[in-house]
Scaffold this active site. Sequence first.
Site, PDB file in Angstrom:
ATOM      1  N   ASP A 163      12.954  33.385 -25.533  1.00  0.00           N
ATOM      2  CA  ASP A 163      12.534  33.380 -26.932  1.00  0.00           C
ATOM      3  C   ASP A 163      12.203  34.815 -27.363  1.00  0.00           C
ATOM      4  O   ASP A 163      11.346  35.465 -26.758  1.00  0.00           O
ATOM      5  CB  ASP A 163      11.292  32.476 -27.067  1.00  0.00           C
ATOM      6  CG  ASP A 163      10.911  32.254 -28.518  1.00  0.00           C
ATOM      7  OD1 ASP A 163      10.877  33.234 -29.292  1.00  0.00           O
ATOM      8  OD2 ASP A 163      10.625  31.094 -28.871  1.00  0.00           O
ATOM      9  N   ASN A 212      22.590  16.679 -37.452  1.00  0.00           N
ATOM     10  CA  ASN A 212      22.946  17.966 -36.866  1.00  0.00           C
ATOM     11  C   ASN A 212      22.476  17.940 -35.408  1.00  0.00           C
ATOM     12  O   ASN A 212      21.315  18.177 -35.109  1.00  0.00           O
ATOM     13  CB  ASN A 212      22.244  19.071 -37.667  1.00  0.00           C
ATOM     14  CG  ASN A 212      22.700  20.458 -37.271  1.00  0.00           C
ATOM     15  OD1 ASN A 212      23.299  20.652 -36.219  1.00  0.00           O
ATOM     16  ND2 ASN A 212      22.400  21.423 -38.120  1.00  0.00           N
ATOM     17  N   ASN A 253      13.540  36.321 -38.745  1.00  0.00           N
ATOM     18  CA  ASN A 253      12.114  36.529 -38.439  1.00  0.00           C
ATOM     19  C   ASN A 253      11.772  37.772 -37.641  1.00  0.00           C
ATOM     20  O   ASN A 253      10.594  38.018 -37.391  1.00  0.00           O
ATOM     21  CB  ASN A 253      11.575  35.310 -37.673  1.00  0.00           C
ATOM     22  CG  ASN A 253      11.658  34.056 -38.502  1.00  0.00           C
ATOM     23  OD1 ASN A 253      11.096  33.999 -39.588  1.00  0.00           O
ATOM     24  ND2 ASN A 253      12.385  33.060 -38.026  1.00  0.00           N
ATOM     25  N   ARG A 273      27.570  17.406 -38.130  1.00  0.00           N
ATOM     26  CA  ARG A 273      28.082  18.704 -37.679  1.00  0.00           C
ATOM     27  C   ARG A 273      28.837  18.477 -36.375  1.00  0.00           C
ATOM     28  O   ARG A 273      28.304  17.893 -35.431  1.00  0.00           O
ATOM     29  CB  ARG A 273      26.914  19.657 -37.438  1.00  0.00           C
ATOM     30  CG  ARG A 273      27.306  20.923 -36.741  1.00  0.00           C
ATOM     31  CD  ARG A 273      26.122  21.873 -36.719  1.00  0.00           C
ATOM     32  NE  ARG A 273      26.335  22.958 -35.795  1.00  0.00           N
ATOM     33  CZ  ARG A 273      25.707  23.085 -34.637  1.00  0.00           C
ATOM     34  NH1 ARG A 273      24.822  22.189 -34.240  1.00  0.00           N
ATOM     35  NH2 ARG A 273      25.939  24.109 -33.865  1.00  0.00           N
ATOM     36  N   GLU A 289      22.318  25.304 -42.763  1.00  0.00           N
ATOM     37  CA  GLU A 289      23.452  24.508 -42.278  1.00  0.00           C
ATOM     38  C   GLU A 289      23.446  23.099 -42.836  1.00  0.00           C
ATOM     39  O   GLU A 289      24.481  22.573 -43.232  1.00  0.00           O
ATOM     40  CB  GLU A 289      23.331  24.377 -40.762  1.00  0.00           C
ATOM     41  CG  GLU A 289      24.249  25.272 -40.011  1.00  0.00           C
ATOM     42  CD  GLU A 289      24.021  25.182 -38.513  1.00  0.00           C
ATOM     43  OE1 GLU A 289      23.218  24.352 -38.040  1.00  0.00           O
ATOM     44  OE2 GLU A 289      24.665  25.982 -37.829  1.00  0.00           O
ATOM     45  N   HIS A 296      29.437  28.569 -35.308  1.00  0.00           N
ATOM     46  CA  HIS A 296      28.439  28.832 -36.366  1.00  0.00           C
ATOM     47  C   HIS A 296      29.123  29.010 -37.720  1.00  0.00           C
ATOM     48  O   HIS A 296      28.565  29.639 -38.629  1.00  0.00           O
ATOM     49  CB  HIS A 296      27.616  30.112 -36.086  1.00  0.00           C
ATOM     50  CG  HIS A 296      26.764  30.047 -34.859  1.00  0.00           C
ATOM     51  ND1 HIS A 296      26.624  31.114 -34.012  1.00  0.00           N
ATOM     52  CD2 HIS A 296      25.980  29.064 -34.360  1.00  0.00           C
ATOM     53  CE1 HIS A 296      25.798  30.796 -33.016  1.00  0.00           C
ATOM     54  NE2 HIS A 296      25.403  29.545 -33.215  1.00  0.00           N
TER      55      HIS A 296
HETATM   56  P1  AMP Z   1      17.358  29.042 -34.203  1.00  0.00           P
HETATM   57  O1  AMP Z   1      18.357  28.714 -33.142  1.00  0.00           O
HETATM   58  O2  AMP Z   1      17.970  29.588 -35.446  1.00  0.00           O
HETATM   59  O3  AMP Z   1      16.387  27.920 -34.465  1.00  0.00           O
HETATM   60  O4  AMP Z   1      16.490  30.254 -33.616  1.00  0.00           O
HETATM   61  C1  AMP Z   1      15.565  30.041 -32.577  1.00  0.00           C
HETATM   62  C2  AMP Z   1      15.155  31.365 -31.996  1.00  0.00           C
HETATM   63  O5  AMP Z   1      14.670  32.238 -33.034  1.00  0.00           O
HETATM   64  C3  AMP Z   1      13.982  31.275 -31.029  1.00  0.00           C
HETATM   65  O6  AMP Z   1      14.390  30.962 -29.735  1.00  0.00           O
HETATM   66  C4  AMP Z   1      13.408  32.668 -31.085  1.00  0.00           C
HETATM   67  O7  AMP Z   1      14.067  33.472 -30.124  1.00  0.00           O
HETATM   68  C5  AMP Z   1      13.789  33.176 -32.464  1.00  0.00           C
HETATM   69  N1  AMP Z   1      12.613  33.364 -33.329  1.00  0.00           N
HETATM   70  C6  AMP Z   1      11.974  32.463 -34.102  1.00  0.00           C
HETATM   71  N2  AMP Z   1      10.930  33.037 -34.746  1.00  0.00           N
HETATM   72  C7  AMP Z   1      10.915  34.337 -34.366  1.00  0.00           C
HETATM   73  C8  AMP Z   1      10.086  35.470 -34.676  1.00  0.00           C
HETATM   74  N3  AMP Z   1       9.054  35.376 -35.521  1.00  0.00           N
HETATM   75  N4  AMP Z   1      10.392  36.654 -34.096  1.00  0.00           N
HETATM   76  C9  AMP Z   1      11.429  36.777 -33.243  1.00  0.00           C
HETATM   77  N5  AMP Z   1      12.243  35.747 -32.919  1.00  0.00           N
HETATM   78  C10 AMP Z   1      11.995  34.555 -33.469  1.00  0.00           C
END
Ligand code: AMP
Length: 405
Positions: free
Chosen positions: A286, A7, A338, A96, A387, A184
């Site tokens: 983030d 991936n 989260n 992917r 995924e 997605h």
């Molecule tokens: P992903 O692309 O699914 O891996 O999501 C990554 C993003 O999830 C990160 O850049 C964060 O912005 C968000 N994230 C991860 N953990 C948390 C949390 N506990 N609270 C808020 N946002 C989160």
Amino acid sequence: MKILVLNAGSSSQKTCLYRIESVLPEHPSVPLWEGRIQLDGDQAEIRAKDSRGATFEDSIKVQQGTSSVAQLLDNLWSQKAQAVAAPSAVDVVAHRIVNGGSEFKDPALITPEVKTAIARMASLAPLHNSVELDGIEFIEKRFGSVPQVAVFDTGFHSSLPEPAYVYPGPYEWLARGIRRYGFHGINHQYCAERAAQLLSGELGSLKIVTCHLGNGCSLAAVHAGQSVDTTMGFTPLEGLMMGTRSGSLDPGILTYLMRQGFTGAQLDELLNRKSGLLAISGISGDMREIVNAMKEGHPRAKLAFEIFVHRLRSCIGAMIATLGGIDALVFTAGIGENSPEVRAEACAKFGFLGVELDSVKNAQPSQDRDISQSDSAVRVFVVRAQEDWAMAKAAWKLLSTKVGG
Ligand code: AMP
């Protein structure tokens, strides 16, 4: 059957090894082994663990001029994965592929023709398709003739009706491939199926809105298991505000900036890497850091959060309108899984449709759960993005059908 899943993202590479026996399990299996590589400039952080919890971490410098995928995977495997992911131990490799264009709906066995088509589509997804092709070629070199399967992120959205995928620009655009594809799709499909499982077991005529909120963010409107609308379009830039991507903007801003001398490459960089939560907050892309800074009173972090939520609500509303109703709202991926703050704010204005979040359940960090009140007219679920498991299942199904005749 042992299935190796690759991936690849623009700046990360995830690799998992699954075993699926003769019957497909109802719930995702734990991978025998998984590794993740995060690229930051020419530095790469490598992390791996196996199903017994043994872990491995390393940091390497990536050499310019050679395929970073080959370097990274070689490095990852030279550690301890050879035993579990040696070529002789792998039956099929699933990749992917971000953009399958209009050509690919279902997962496909990779042939020279499929590779040519993926390369052709690289102009639509320059950050992704070429890295994914590197991965396919790396496997060909190391694993010889092991079957490889392409699973397309656009595939699930191939059911979009014409009014949802044709842009109201010149009609000739369509013949040139300029249309909405959506992304997605692997996870939107998985989440819609999982929500149906959590509800009644059947997708039937259910109306589901899936919210994939991670580094990239998109929504899908799913009716009876088919994607009928989505927020990303020609590229993964359309729609919601994201970590460093702007999402939808007035296109007049771009022509204005071009008249001021901005080049296409500069605009690409601005919109993909220097916008979104990062640009508005001035501190981070983030969501964890945005929420923390907002709680400490940082005004631009608060504004970034509020724009994110404002646009999320508008787009959820648009998906519900397309569906003509909603049975379930699903939150998935890093932010969706989260952030109780984002889920609570997203749902807050939908009380008039009968969406009633349970604040205690919303705050509980357990996986794949219903977080709505028992009398809520709409179920609200948190579903962990799977995924890699979805790709492993797709490869298993494709190979089992081929072997079975
Ligand atoms: P992903 O692309 O699914 O891996 O999501 C990554 C993003 O999830 C990160 O850049 C964060 O912005 C968000 N994230 C991860 N953990 C948390 C949390 N506990 N609270 C808020 N946002 C989160």
